[in-house]
Scaffold this active site. Structure first.
Site, PDB file in Angstrom:
ATOM      1  N   LYS A  68      80.394  51.756  18.304  1.00 34.48           N
ATOM      2  CA  LYS A  68      80.043  52.520  19.514  1.00 34.48           C
ATOM      3  C   LYS A  68      80.908  52.012  20.665  1.00 34.48           C
ATOM      4  CE  LYS A  68      75.845  53.775  22.124  1.00 34.48           C
ATOM      5  NZ  LYS A  68      74.380  53.631  22.204  1.00 34.48           N
ATOM      6  N   SER A 143      71.722  57.811  22.798  1.00 34.27           N
ATOM      7  CA  SER A 143      73.097  57.857  23.209  1.00 34.27           C
ATOM      8  C   SER A 143      74.097  57.578  22.067  1.00 34.27           C
ATOM      9  CB  SER A 143      73.336  56.835  24.332  1.00 34.27           C
ATOM     10  OG  SER A 143      73.098  55.518  23.860  1.00 34.27           O
ATOM     11  N   SER A 167      67.998  55.062  21.628  1.00 37.27           N
ATOM     12  CA  SER A 167      69.368  55.550  21.408  1.00 37.27           C
ATOM     13  C   SER A 167      69.933  55.382  20.019  1.00 37.27           C
ATOM     14  CB  SER A 167      70.313  54.862  22.387  1.00 37.27           C
ATOM     15  OG  SER A 167      70.384  55.607  23.556  1.00 37.27           O
TER      16      SER A 167
HETATM   17  N1  GLN Z   1      67.337  58.410  26.370  1.00 39.10           N
HETATM   18  C1  GLN Z   1      67.084  57.152  27.002  1.00 39.10           C
HETATM   19  C2  GLN Z   1      67.824  57.082  28.327  1.00 39.10           C
HETATM   20  O1  GLN Z   1      68.379  58.053  28.705  1.00 39.10           O
HETATM   21  C3  GLN Z   1      67.474  56.033  26.077  1.00 39.10           C
HETATM   22  C4  GLN Z   1      68.894  55.673  26.076  1.00 39.10           C
HETATM   23  C5  GLN Z   1      69.190  54.436  25.261  1.00 39.10           C
HETATM   24  O2  GLN Z   1      68.407  53.995  24.441  1.00 39.10           O
HETATM   25  N2  GLN Z   1      70.355  53.842  25.531  1.00 39.10           N
HETATM   26  O3  GLN Z   1      67.835  56.099  29.000  1.00 39.10           O
END
Ligand code: GLN
Length: 485
Positions: A68, A143, A167
């Site tokens: 990532k 994400s 995410s």
């Molecule tokens: N969807 C969540 C956010 O927007 C989680 C994102 C994540 O786990 N990095 O913060």
């Protein structure tokens, strides 16, 4: 012949018996990377110069994987999918990447994410939206969107992800694969771009629970560069996958899974909840005890606001070093204040800016007590409730999200009070630092959905084994998208 759609142990055997070479695997992974890039837009950087490596007894040696793009990779562009770091090349590797290098693993690409991990759609990457390989009109969630798309499409057997709210575990569900974040601090975050430090976890996306265990065994461990890490040397996740689960106790939360609570529920949602009940029956057939547990609805409903306040506040503080002075493209201006302002104004997407405004607001001295500290208190109440549950149960089992992947051009739904908690409950795993894993749970409308298993801190072996047993009772292990179109 294709190899990258196989499991880690299968590929390792083929390498050992010289039926394939590491160079050939790298070539295949790179070809698939380009093919998937055209269709899914999953990558920020493709490492076309990657070479095969020596095959040793380490199961990961010689095998390609993806990183990532919020992990620092030495000498390789690492953007966090943000314009503010679009030219940033770190001079060191994240600890996790260093460990994989030492194991002889071969990275072949850097995968796209919602900018700095802030988002759940995979559409806010500076390189554009990532498309779901099961249906290119749909999102992967985020994400860790690029990593999930690539693993599901058979580019390689695993990729690194990070998880601050869900995410890893939500895109895993949308892409029909496994997503695991172990207990907080089990994997070093040194070299991972921080988002919200009290919630950030490293983890993996794979196509089977065993593969998730194998990779995590290699990348976990205490690290002098991350003081939140702890000694997990006695934990062996691969060996923990025995499938022996007779007498294990699972519970699900009535307030989240009871379909009668969802007024105006879509056909899809009802099917998803019925499908979940069938999975509970499978758990029972394996000899596990499955009970329904009740949690104060008020507490559950507070969860998304608590997440937003804490994560936005921590993000505002963590990302204040992105000024364009030390890294990233220089902003225009007559003095350093103007230059920083210009850099941040041009560099961040609107979603991030909104989060920084809210984060700054809740951190202001006069607002701290009312918002930030109260959010911390409610976080504690939620974690305490879950810990109470873990006194009686090995794990909580819940469906992931409201159903399968959403359309990329779906109109932005207003937050629906009724379904928000179904969509957001995975964040409790980050509040408590609990080990949490999503596995595929079949299909709704020909699109994959997932089920999540979350256990108590340091009980990763138990959580992984429960997931392993449940996975073995279903038909979705090692599934990949046969044809991406
Ligand atoms: N969807 C969540 C956010 O927007 C989680 C994102 C994540 O786990 N990095 O913060």
């Amino acid at each position: 012949m294709s190899y990258m759609d196989k499991s880690i142990t299968e590929i390792h055997e083929l390498l050992k018996s010289k039926k394939v070479t590491s160079d050939e695997l790298v070539k295949e992974a790179l070809e698939k990377t380009h093919e998937i890039q055209d269709k899914c837009n999953a990558f920020v950087t493709i490492l076309d110069d990657a070479k095969g490596s020596e095959v040793t007894d380490n199961l990961l040696s010689g095998i390609p994987y993806g990183v990532k793009d919020n992990y620092s990779t030495k000498g390789i562009l690492s953007t966090g999918s943000s314009n503010t770091l679009k030219d940033y090349v770190p001079f060191f590797d994240a600890t996790v990447v260093e460990k994989l290098n030492a194991a002889g693993a071969v990275k072949v690409n850097k995968t796209a994410l919602d900018e700095f991990g802030m988002g759940g759609t995979g559409t806010t990457c500076h390189t554009g939206a990532v498309r779901n390989p099961w249906d290119l009109k749909r999102m992967c969630a985020g994400s860790s969107a690029g990593s999930s798309a690539a693993v599901a499409a058979g580019v390689y057997p695993y990729a690194l992800g990070s998880d601050t709210g869900d995410s890893i575990r939500k895109p895993a569900a949308y892409c029909g694969i496994v997503g695991y974040k172990p207990t907080y601090g089990m994997i070093s975050r040194y070299g991972l771009f921080p988002y919200a430090s009290s919630l950030d976890h490293c983890g993996v996306l794979t196509r089977s629970v065993l593969d998730a265990a194998i990779v995590t065994d290699v990348i976990k461990g205490k690290d002098k560069n991350d003081m939140t890490t702890w000694d997990s040397s006695k934990i062996n996740l691969e060996k923990a996958c025995t499938g022996k689960v007779k007498g294990k106790k699972l519970c699900y939360i009535k307030e989240i899974t009871d379909k009668n609570r969802y007024k105006n529920a879509s056909k899809e949602l009802l099917e998803h909840l019925d499908n979940f009940q069938k999975t509970l029956d499978k758990a029972r057939e394996l000899g596990m005890i499955v009970d329904e547990v009740s949690v104060d609805e008020k507490l559950l409903r507070a969860e998304p606001s608590v997440y937003n306040i804490i994560s936005y506040a921590e993000a505002t503080s963590n990302l204040s070093n992105l000024t364009g002075i030390i890294f990233g493209p220089r902003g225009d201006g007559d003095n350093y204040i103007e230059m920083m302002k210009d850099h941040r104004t041009k560099g961040f997407s609107p979603l991030i800016k909104r989060r920084f405004v809210i984060g700054s607001y809740v951190l202001q001295k006069e607002n701290q007590e009312r918002y930030f500290k109260n959010a911390q208190r409610v976080r504690r109440l939620l974690v305490d409730r879950w810990k109470e549950i873990f006194k009686d149960y090995d794990a909580v089992i819940l469906p992931v999200s409201q159903g399968p992947a959403k359309l990329l051009d779906a109109p932005k739904e207003e937050l629906d009070e009724n379904t928000t908690i179904l969509e957001e409950h995975l964040q409790i795993g980050n509040f408590g630092g609990f080990p949490s894993i999503t596995i595929p749970n079949g299909f709704i409308n020909n699109l994959p959905v997932g089920v999540n298993i979350t256990g108590n801190c340091y009980d990763d072996e138990n959580v992984i084994n429960i997931a392993y047993a449940l996975e073995s009772s279903m038909d979705y292990k090692n599934q990949i998208v046969k044809e991406v179109k």
